[in-house]
Design a protein around this motif. Sequence first.
Motif, PDB file in Angstrom:
ATOM      1  N   ILE A  32      47.859   0.912  30.982  1.00  9.40           N
ATOM      2  CA  ILE A  32      46.607   0.397  30.437  1.00  9.40           C
ATOM      3  C   ILE A  32      45.490   1.311  30.932  1.00  9.40           C
ATOM      4  CG2 ILE A  32      44.977  -1.537  30.426  1.00  9.40           C
ATOM      5  CD1 ILE A  32      47.372  -3.381  30.395  1.00  9.40           C
ATOM      6  N   HIS A  33      44.825   1.951  29.968  1.00  8.48           N
ATOM      7  CA  HIS A  33      43.801   2.942  30.293  1.00  8.48           C
ATOM      8  C   HIS A  33      42.446   2.242  30.411  1.00  8.48           C
ATOM      9  CE1 HIS A  33      42.311   7.136  30.291  1.00  8.48           C
ATOM     10  NE2 HIS A  33      41.305   6.679  29.563  1.00  8.48           N
ATOM     11  N   ILE A  34      41.822   2.391  31.568  1.00 12.40           N
ATOM     12  CA  ILE A  34      40.561   1.698  31.839  1.00 12.40           C
ATOM     13  C   ILE A  34      39.468   2.733  32.088  1.00 12.40           C
ATOM     14  CG2 ILE A  34      39.413   0.008  33.321  1.00 12.40           C
ATOM     15  CD1 ILE A  34      42.178  -1.181  33.967  1.00 12.40           C
ATOM     16  N   ASP A  35      38.494   2.796  31.180  1.00 13.95           N
ATOM     17  CA  ASP A  35      37.433   3.808  31.223  1.00 13.95           C
ATOM     18  C   ASP A  35      36.217   3.287  31.976  1.00 13.95           C
ATOM     19  OD1 ASP A  35      38.453   6.035  29.589  1.00 13.95           O
ATOM     20  OD2 ASP A  35      38.504   4.540  27.981  1.00 13.95           O
ATOM     21  N   VAL A  36      35.918   3.953  33.078  1.00 13.99           N
ATOM     22  CA  VAL A  36      34.763   3.553  33.895  1.00 13.99           C
ATOM     23  C   VAL A  36      33.650   4.582  33.717  1.00 13.99           C
ATOM     24  CG1 VAL A  36      33.980   3.109  36.254  1.00 13.99           C
ATOM     25  CG2 VAL A  36      36.285   2.410  35.558  1.00 13.99           C
ATOM     26  N   VAL A  65      43.134   4.225  35.742  1.00  9.73           N
ATOM     27  CA  VAL A  65      41.669   4.139  35.789  1.00  9.73           C
ATOM     28  C   VAL A  65      41.037   5.531  35.691  1.00  9.73           C
ATOM     29  CG1 VAL A  65      39.695   3.415  37.192  1.00  9.73           C
ATOM     30  CG2 VAL A  65      41.724   1.951  37.053  1.00  9.73           C
ATOM     31  N   HIS A  66      40.307   5.732  34.618  1.00  5.88           N
ATOM     32  CA  HIS A  66      39.673   7.019  34.303  1.00  5.88           C
ATOM     33  C   HIS A  66      38.204   6.939  34.716  1.00  5.88           C
ATOM     34  CE1 HIS A  66      38.410   9.872  30.738  1.00  5.88           C
ATOM     35  NE2 HIS A  66      38.183  10.415  31.919  1.00  5.88           N
ATOM     36  N   LEU A  67      37.876   7.627  35.811  1.00  8.43           N
ATOM     37  CA  LEU A  67      36.517   7.551  36.347  1.00  8.43           C
ATOM     38  C   LEU A  67      35.613   8.616  35.729  1.00  8.43           C
ATOM     39  CD1 LEU A  67      37.180   6.984  40.182  1.00  8.43           C
ATOM     40  CD2 LEU A  67      36.729   5.272  38.408  1.00  8.43           C
ATOM     41  N   MET A  68      34.666   8.167  34.923  1.00  5.90           N
ATOM     42  CA  MET A  68      33.643   9.075  34.377  1.00  5.90           C
ATOM     43  C   MET A  68      32.339   8.750  35.087  1.00  5.90           C
ATOM     44  SD  MET A  68      34.914   8.825  30.453  1.00  5.90           S
ATOM     45  CE  MET A  68      35.807   7.317  30.793  1.00  5.90           C
ATOM     46  N   ILE A  69      32.336   9.083  36.376  1.00  5.61           N
ATOM     47  CA  ILE A  69      31.186   8.759  37.216  1.00  5.61           C
ATOM     48  C   ILE A  69      30.818   9.992  38.046  1.00  5.61           C
ATOM     49  CG2 ILE A  69      31.773   6.299  37.240  1.00  5.61           C
ATOM     50  CD1 ILE A  69      32.885   6.512  40.004  1.00  5.61           C
ATOM     51  N   VAL A 175      46.443  13.071  27.064  1.00  3.20           N
ATOM     52  CA  VAL A 175      45.355  13.450  26.151  1.00  3.20           C
ATOM     53  C   VAL A 175      44.573  12.185  25.824  1.00  3.20           C
ATOM     54  CG1 VAL A 175      46.270  15.561  25.116  1.00  3.20           C
ATOM     55  CG2 VAL A 175      47.065  13.353  24.263  1.00  3.20           C
ATOM     56  N   ASP A 176      43.268  12.341  25.685  1.00  2.00           N
ATOM     57  CA  ASP A 176      42.399  11.167  25.554  1.00  2.00           C
ATOM     58  C   ASP A 176      41.209  11.488  24.659  1.00  2.00           C
ATOM     59  OD1 ASP A 176      40.838   8.909  25.936  1.00  2.00           O
ATOM     60  OD2 ASP A 176      40.423   9.297  28.057  1.00  2.00           O
ATOM     61  N   GLY A 177      41.111  10.740  23.557  1.00  3.02           N
ATOM     62  CA  GLY A 177      39.949  10.840  22.681  1.00  3.02           C
ATOM     63  C   GLY A 177      40.306  11.217  21.263  1.00  3.02           C
TER      64      GLY A 177
HETATM   65 ZN    ZN Z   1      39.523   7.636  28.970  1.00  6.58          ZN
END
Ligand code: ZN
Length: 218
Positions: A32-36, A65-69, A175-177
């Motif tokens: 489960i991919h979780i975008d932060v 958990v994908h951290l975009m911070i 890969v994501d997006g």
């Molecule tokens: Zn993502």
Amino acid sequence: MSYKLAPSILSADVAKLGEQIKEIDDAGADLIHIDVMDGVFVPNISYGIPVVAGLRGLSDNFFDVHLMITKPFEYISKFVDAGADGITVHVESETPGLDEVIDEIIRCGAKPALAISPDTPIDPLVPVIDRLDMVLVMTVHPGYGGQKIIKDTFFKVAQLRKLIDERGLKTQIQVDGGITLDNIEEVKNEGADIFVAGTAVFKGNIADNMKQFKKLLG
Ligand code: ZN
Ligand code: DX5
């Protein structure tokens, strides 16, 4: 080759998050991919630690958990304590160093991953790839679901595939997006292992979408 599907709950209906997580779990989601998102590293805000902790009670699946911070380092332990199984940090974010990030993720008990945005070459990943569970090649500019895939990023998947195979590593390529039922085959052929899909899973009938993705991934 075994391929994995990682639905991104960024595109789920937040009012029905628990229900929809159960639906993707039942339909065979592998992660489960979780975008932060913090509104600084990317121009959008999603959710944070309490949401991960709340969802942890609803699923036994792998929380990716994908951290975009901007400053992920100090938050790694907090996300792992909340229930993250894997943590992905962007190489473009502010960190004490990539080895330090990997050390910290492992110290906290999670699987380490690093991400590169569309304009970033694979170079920063090369010296540390042996230590990574996963590398994430962003196929859109991070920040929003529902964007169109950027095909100019595919060559990096092929470069990483070659490097990983030459070194005999187990590092997985995510890969994501912008991944859809129409383009997943092409990305698969470049050598990706794990496919994140948000809109293409949650728009319309979730169970049907999942079924079609799973069929294409074999
Ligand atoms: Zn993502
Ligand atoms: C974008 C996120 C993605 C996004 C994918 O910043 O990292 O995970 O939710 O959504 P789709 O599949 O709609 O592009």
